[in-house]
Design an enzyme around this catalytic site. Structure first.
Site, mmCIF file in Angstrom:
data_model
loop_
_atom_site.group_PDB
_atom_site.id
_atom_site.type_symbol
_atom_site.label_atom_id
_atom_site.label_comp_id
_atom_site.label_asym_id
_atom_site.label_seq_id
_atom_site.Cartn_x
_atom_site.Cartn_y
_atom_site.Cartn_z
ATOM 1 N N TYR A 61 0.862 -1.188 0.000
ATOM 2 C CA TYR A 61 0.000 0.000 0.000
ATOM 3 C C TYR A 61 0.893 1.230 0.000
ATOM 4 O O TYR A 61 1.836 1.310 0.789
ATOM 5 C CB TYR A 61 -0.874 -0.007 1.256
ATOM 6 C CG TYR A 61 -1.577 1.303 1.546
ATOM 7 C CD1 TYR A 61 -2.830 1.569 1.029
ATOM 8 C CD2 TYR A 61 -0.973 2.275 2.346
ATOM 9 C CE1 TYR A 61 -3.473 2.770 1.282
ATOM 10 C CE2 TYR A 61 -1.607 3.480 2.611
ATOM 11 C CZ TYR A 61 -2.854 3.717 2.076
ATOM 12 O OH TYR A 61 -3.491 4.910 2.332
ATOM 13 N N GLU A 89 -2.564 7.546 -4.786
ATOM 14 C CA GLU A 89 -2.533 6.300 -4.013
ATOM 15 C C GLU A 89 -2.503 5.084 -4.921
ATOM 16 O O GLU A 89 -3.144 5.084 -5.979
ATOM 17 C CB GLU A 89 -3.787 6.255 -3.118
ATOM 18 C CG GLU A 89 -3.863 5.031 -2.235
ATOM 19 C CD GLU A 89 -5.186 4.977 -1.455
ATOM 20 O OE1 GLU A 89 -5.339 5.742 -0.490
ATOM 21 O OE2 GLU A 89 -6.058 4.175 -1.832
#
Ligand code: GDP
Ligand code: MN
Length: 361
Positions: A100, A183
């Protein structure tokens, strides 16, 4: 403005981040045209503006034989209440590990902050809650063109070096695209290398013009005209045209119209320092709304000069009655000009609105 996954992936890939090959379709039948390019195994992904798509059934796995049927089903569902209008069909990645990474701005430090977790994927929110140490973060001086190497190593820990390079490329996207958020979750390792399996990008609305992004893709003729003049303009359903300066004053005028039982036809903020020509265009624009019966001009002269406003109103020559309240810089002169032409003027906002509601009904 939040971009959809396929739009974000396009921009990521321009900065050298590897993304799966994909085809965007608006109908399941369109897939037939692309059958040659469809790999044996695919991920079928609804392009909707919500988080947690996967868990909500918006990401499905299929193969060449089932892709059309899978897409057809997905088009017929809603994901968290949103209809599926576009689907991205991607080569399915052989995921080994999911990371992530997310870049945003720490408003307290006034610096970019990068978050990274070695256990990415759809459960990242849970992970963040239960294991505080699972997410590492770094922040650094925003004048640097690259993330400093020592910080990248600290951030990414045992992840492969290629992951570090991708985080740095994501930082380039973040800077070059004036993003508020960039992201990748999950950022994955596969036998073919590192890929952004998903992509999220929010661009600062203040920089959309610089980025060449048109926000409202389907503007009406009048809205396009308003944009050309730099007015903040929204069309509404009523019959009282509204022109003000400053969003607050204009909103207050709309509220007062509602209060007295009228309906505004528009919101138009001419902005600060409007000269006569701008005012003329504003009045003509509002007069062009077919439902408009009367126009309220409520302007407060600061840098805006009321005599300029008056000249603009007079020059517009519109057929509807224009009821005016001007106050502030050069108000006397403005009033004199309007009075000579027989325009109705009232001293307060309350009075002009009351009058307009009366005329409109
Ligand atoms: P989100 O739920 O909106 O974040 O959608 P994602 O694009 O992140 O997909 C959700 C999950 O589906 C990912 O975390 C992956 O585990 C899985 N996934 C997505 N694309 C692929 C793929 O190409 N191959 C495999 N094996 N899994 C995928
Ligand atoms: Mn995701």
């Amino acid at each position: 403005m939040k971009l959809l996954e396929y739009e974000a992936k396009q921009l990521f890939s321009e900065e050298g981040i590897r993304v799966p090959k994909g085809i965007l379709v608006g109908k399941h039948e369109e897939i037939l045209l692309h059958m040659d390019a469809i790999p044996a195994k695919v991920a079928v992904k609804a392009q909707v503006d919500v988080g947690g798509r996967g868990k909500a059934g918006g990401v499905l796995m299929a193969d060449r034989d089932t892709v059309i049927e899978t897409a057809r089903k997905l088009f017929n569902t809603t994901i968290k209440g949103l209809p599926v209008q576009r689907i991205l069909i991607e080569e399915r990645l052989e995921i080994r590990h999911e990371y992530y990474v997310s870049i945003t701005i720490d408003r307290t430090k006034k610096q970019p902050v990068i978050l990274f977790a070695e256990t990415g994927g759809i459960d990242i929110e849970e992970t963040a809650k239960t294991d505080k140490k699972a997410i590492r973060s770094i922040s650094f001086c925003p004048l640097l063109a690259d993330v400093p190497g020592f910080l990248l190593r600290e951030l990414c820990g045992d992840a492969p070096v290629e992951i570090q390079a991708t985080v740095n490329r994501l930082y380039h996207v973040f800077c070059h695209k004036d993003a508020l958020l960039a992201e990748i979750n999950p950022l994955v390792t596969t036998p073919a290398g590192v890929y952004a399996a998903d992509a999220k990008l929010i661009i600062d609305d203040n920089s959309l013009a610089r980025q060449g992004i048109v926000l409202n893709r389907d503007l009406t003729e009048r809205e396009r005209e308003a944009e050309k003049h730099g007015f903040s303009y929204v069309e509404l359903q009523g019959n009282i045209g509204v022109i003000g300066n400053g969003a607050g004053l204009t909103m207050a005028t709309l509220d007062l119209i509602e209060y007295y039982g009228g309906r505004a036809a528009d919101f138009l903020d001419v902005g600060g320092g409007a000269d006569s020509e701008r005012v003329m265009h504003a009045v003509r624009l509002v007069s062009g709304v077919p439902t408009v019966k009367v126009i309220v001009v409520n302007l407060l002269g600061g840098i805006t000069r009321c005599d300029e406003v008056a000249r603009g109103i007079i020059a517009s020559g519109v057929p509807e009655p224009v009821i005016v309240r001007i106050a502030g810089t050069n108000a006397e002169e403005g009033r004199k000009l309007l009075a000579e032409k027989g325009y109705e003027m009232l001293d307060t906002m309350d009075l002009v609105v009351k009058k307009a509601v009366e005329v409109a009904s």
